[in-house]
Design an enzyme around this catalytic site. Sequence first.
Site, mmCIF file in Angstrom:
data_model
loop_
_atom_site.group_PDB
_atom_site.id
_atom_site.type_symbol
_atom_site.label_atom_id
_atom_site.label_comp_id
_atom_site.label_asym_id
_atom_site.label_seq_id
_atom_site.Cartn_x
_atom_site.Cartn_y
_atom_site.Cartn_z
ATOM 1 C CE LYS A 24 0.576 1.884 3.428
ATOM 2 N NZ LYS A 24 1.842 2.467 4.020
ATOM 3 C CE1 TYR B 180 -1.543 -0.001 7.548
ATOM 4 C CE2 TYR B 180 -0.397 2.083 7.374
ATOM 5 C CZ TYR B 180 -0.387 0.709 7.314
ATOM 6 O OH TYR B 180 0.778 0.046 7.019
HETATM 7 P P1 NAD Z 1 12.428 2.150 2.145
HETATM 8 O O1 NAD Z 1 12.817 3.522 1.751
HETATM 9 O O2 NAD Z 1 12.992 1.621 3.423
HETATM 10 O O3 NAD Z 1 12.812 1.119 0.980
HETATM 11 C C1 NAD Z 1 12.537 1.398 -0.368
HETATM 12 C C2 NAD Z 1 13.398 0.548 -1.255
HETATM 13 O O4 NAD Z 1 13.217 0.978 -2.607
HETATM 14 C C3 NAD Z 1 14.901 0.657 -0.954
HETATM 15 O O5 NAD Z 1 15.486 -0.603 -1.050
HETATM 16 C C4 NAD Z 1 15.414 1.567 -2.079
HETATM 17 O O6 NAD Z 1 16.776 1.306 -2.413
HETATM 18 C C5 NAD Z 1 14.489 1.168 -3.222
HETATM 19 N N1 NAD Z 1 14.397 2.199 -4.264
HETATM 20 C C6 NAD Z 1 14.431 1.961 -5.578
HETATM 21 N N2 NAD Z 1 14.336 3.087 -6.274
HETATM 22 C C7 NAD Z 1 14.264 4.082 -5.378
HETATM 23 C C8 NAD Z 1 14.153 5.498 -5.499
HETATM 24 N N3 NAD Z 1 14.086 6.116 -6.686
HETATM 25 N N4 NAD Z 1 14.096 6.212 -4.361
HETATM 26 C C9 NAD Z 1 14.115 5.614 -3.151
HETATM 27 N N5 NAD Z 1 14.209 4.275 -2.984
HETATM 28 C C10 NAD Z 1 14.291 3.519 -4.090
HETATM 29 O O7 NAD Z 1 10.847 2.115 2.148
HETATM 30 P P2 NAD Z 1 9.914 1.065 2.906
HETATM 31 O O8 NAD Z 1 9.569 1.596 4.262
HETATM 32 O O9 NAD Z 1 10.489 -0.289 2.835
HETATM 33 O O10 NAD Z 1 8.562 1.173 2.029
HETATM 34 C C11 NAD Z 1 8.413 0.526 0.783
HETATM 35 C C12 NAD Z 1 6.927 0.367 0.462
HETATM 36 O O11 NAD Z 1 6.330 -0.412 1.469
HETATM 37 C C13 NAD Z 1 6.133 1.677 0.421
HETATM 38 O O12 NAD Z 1 5.176 1.625 -0.595
HETATM 39 C C14 NAD Z 1 5.442 1.741 1.759
HETATM 40 O O13 NAD Z 1 4.209 2.435 1.738
HETATM 41 C C15 NAD Z 1 5.219 0.271 2.048
HETATM 42 N N6 NAD Z 1 5.196 -0.016 3.497
HETATM 43 C C16 NAD Z 1 4.161 -0.729 4.005
HETATM 44 C C17 NAD Z 1 4.110 -1.050 5.350
HETATM 45 C C18 NAD Z 1 3.008 -1.902 5.900
HETATM 46 O O14 NAD Z 1 2.858 -1.986 7.112
HETATM 47 N N7 NAD Z 1 2.234 -2.537 5.046
HETATM 48 C C19 NAD Z 1 5.128 -0.586 6.208
HETATM 49 C C20 NAD Z 1 6.189 0.138 5.653
HETATM 50 C C21 NAD Z 1 6.211 0.426 4.288
#
Ligand code: NAD
Length: 373
Positions: A138, A224
């Site tokens: 999401k 959420y």
């Molecule tokens: P994060 O920033 O920790 O990780 C993102 C990943 O994408 C990294 O590995 C990064 O290297 C990569 N990436 C590739 N291209 C990129 C760019 N142009 N800019 C930045 N990063 C890039 O993020 P996250 O917290 O892991 O979130 C990722 C997804 O998961 C989001 O859509 C977020 O909404 C979702 N999420 C959901 C939950 C949940 O509880 N369901 C919790 C956290 C995050």
Amino acid sequence: MPQHPSSVSRRTFLESSAAAIAALATTPLIADVNSSEPKKLGFALVGVGTLTMDQLLPALAKCKLARAVALVSGHPDKARQQAALYNIDPKNIYTYDNFDSIKDNPDIDVVYIVLPNSMHAEYTIRAAHAGKHVLCEKPMANTVEECQSMIDACVKADRKLMIGYRQRYEPLTIRAIELSHSQSDIGTIKQITAEAGFNTGDPTQWRLNKKLAGGGPLMDMGIYAVNAIRYLSSQEPSEVTAFSYTTPNDPRFKEVEETIAFELRFDSGLLASVLTSYGFGCNRFRLYGTHGQLESEPLQSYTNNRLWLTHNGPKQEITYTHVNHFAAEMDHLADCILNNKPVLTPGEEGLKDMKVITAAYESARLGKSVKII
Ligand code: NAD
């Protein structure tokens, strides 16, 4: 020990939640040829960031029907390190450039998109073209049009598309939904207030970049609250009136809102309020019915969420046995694939939330109420 509501005995609750969880993870009909163990589907995680490393890889190690088999990352060293930790074959580490060659890898059944929001649509569509089922985090995408194109691509490829609404797979939310639909405990739902937010940090993170995140806290946390209002009521809102606020000169909020609050109107007469912010913490819902009330705080944490029912007397806490939200979510998708069943949170669910979010932003921008079509 918390008390249990008189109208919902501990036994009834345990039986009903156990039945709900069992329904989500029926034993698959398919087994590995050389084993009596149920077949585990191979998941490729696209994006090796915080969620993948801290939650999804550990959760996959606990899954009954899913396992981590591949990683897609722009950082080969990080991917190799995580692959070693979770016993993933190094030959199954891909980059964003050679991602499409996953079509030739039979180890991969499902692609889980865990990238910044603006990349969800592209990688979902590419995964569908590669013949893989898709689990997408999401928010589903940044626009309604992108959501529709993701649904269309998965339909065309005859692959399942599920959105990672993890809470729909854990017992407390399942119980909250049962109670909110109970005529005897709640009656007719008249109002729901739902809130989700936190005081964010690093001004350079992608979540504060409009192009990558699609918006601010509403895309990340407010979703959420929107989703909770929709699943608790099983109704779709028809109109929204929103206000947003951003502290002037705060370096975090050059591109996205700090706070947005809105009222949703439903054709049934139900009213609902959403509050979301990157400027302060909030994490709860409250639901008022003609016969009772439900409240939850925290609403959407990974652990220790709490729920109370008020009906004919003082409020009483609902107890439950915690499950890992992500393991339950991934096992659900694997079960649906193995047994050819529809998923509980398909692309259409993500699209409906995105319609509400888009209309809320439009209402805040125009300074008037907007119909949700
Ligand atoms: P994060 O920033 O920790 O990780 C993102 C990943 O994408 C990294 O590995 C990064 O290297 C990569 N990436 C590739 N291209 C990129 C760019 N142009 N800019 C930045 N990063 C890039 O993020 P996250 O917290 O892991 O979130 C990722 C997804 O998961 C989001 O859509 C977020 O909404 C979702 N999420 C959901 C939950 C949940 O509880 N369901 C919790 C956290 C995050």
